[in-house]
Design a protein around this motif. Structure first.
Motif, PDB file in Angstrom:
ATOM      1  N   ASN A   1       0.830  -1.197   0.000  1.00 58.93           N
ATOM      2  CA  ASN A   1       0.000   0.000   0.000  1.00 58.93           C
ATOM      3  C   ASN A   1       0.866   1.249   0.000  1.00 58.93           C
ATOM      4  O   ASN A   1       1.957   1.263   0.568  1.00 58.93           O
ATOM      5  N   LEU A   2       0.377   2.278  -0.644  1.00 59.40           N
ATOM      6  CA  LEU A   2       0.998   3.598  -0.575  1.00 59.40           C
ATOM      7  C   LEU A   2      -0.023   4.538   0.048  1.00 59.40           C
ATOM      8  O   LEU A   2      -1.141   4.664  -0.446  1.00 59.40           O
ATOM      9  N   ASN A   3       0.364   5.171   1.142  1.00 58.01           N
ATOM     10  CA  ASN A   3      -0.522   6.094   1.840  1.00 58.01           C
ATOM     11  C   ASN A   3      -0.351   7.492   1.256  1.00 58.01           C
ATOM     12  O   ASN A   3       0.765   7.995   1.163  1.00 58.01           O
TER      13      ASN A   3
ATOM     14  N   LYS B   1       1.378  13.006  -3.475  1.00 56.39           N
ATOM     15  CA  LYS B   1       2.570  12.491  -2.809  1.00 56.39           C
ATOM     16  C   LYS B   1       2.166  11.291  -1.969  1.00 56.39           C
ATOM     17  O   LYS B   1       1.054  11.219  -1.452  1.00 56.39           O
ATOM     18  N   PHE B   2       3.096  10.342  -1.841  1.00 61.14           N
ATOM     19  CA  PHE B   2       2.789   9.094  -1.153  1.00 61.14           C
ATOM     20  C   PHE B   2       3.918   8.696  -0.218  1.00 61.14           C
ATOM     21  O   PHE B   2       5.071   9.088  -0.406  1.00 61.14           O
ATOM     22  N   HIS B   3       3.557   7.879   0.772  1.00 63.71           N
ATOM     23  CA  HIS B   3       4.514   7.313   1.715  1.00 63.71           C
ATOM     24  C   HIS B   3       4.259   5.799   1.758  1.00 63.71           C
ATOM     25  O   HIS B   3       3.104   5.367   1.823  1.00 63.71           O
TER      26      HIS B   3
END
Length: 142
Positions: free
Chosen positions: A38-40, A51-53
């Motif tokens: 998953n990318l938050n 933007k992702f974390h």
């Protein structure tokens, strides 16, 4: 770049006693490994793009193949029992075979679905869905 024929692949899954069983001879497909993560989204109001974390892994592999009722090793006996088993079990996947230096993928998983399919003019097949408990580990065959 090395290329491999799928006839070299091996897939092992624990039975209800925790003993690894080679299901390779029954399988026609293994998919979903090593699986997604998953990318938050962490986009702020003033950002001009998303933007992702990095988040958690969530692998849901599946296997399918030839239905077989062989006692203790056949997919019907094994997967039927594992569908209602109360503990996670180990899987081992060797896409290029169990040759030293080649990649391996291992994980703890649950059997979430086991489906038998009969179609006119064809042999009986099965599909099983798995849910990885934790992460898939990529290693190297010793």
């Amino acid at each position: 770049m090395a290329k491999f024929d799928s006839s070299l692949s091996d897939f092992w899954l624990d039975n209800t006693s925790g003993t690894p069983v080679d299901l390779t001879a029954y399988l026609t497909d293994v998919s979903g490994l090593p699986g997604p993560r998953n990318l938050n989204e962490i986009t702020a109001l003033g950002d001009s793009g998303s933007k992702f974390h990095p988040g958690l892994q969530n692998a849901t592999p599946s296997i399918s193949g030839h239905y077989d009722t062989t006692a203790s090793t056949g997919p019907d006996v094994m997967l039927g029992a594992l569908r209602t088993h109360t503990g996670a079990l180990s899987l081992e996947y060797y896409p290029a075979g169990k040759t030293s230096g080649y990649p391996s993928y291992t994980a703890e998983c649950w059997v979430t679905d086991y489906t038998i399919s009969s179609t006119v003019g064809s042999h009986v097949t099965f599909t099983a869905s798995l849910q990885v408990d934790g992460v898939v580990t990529k290693g190297t065959v010793a």
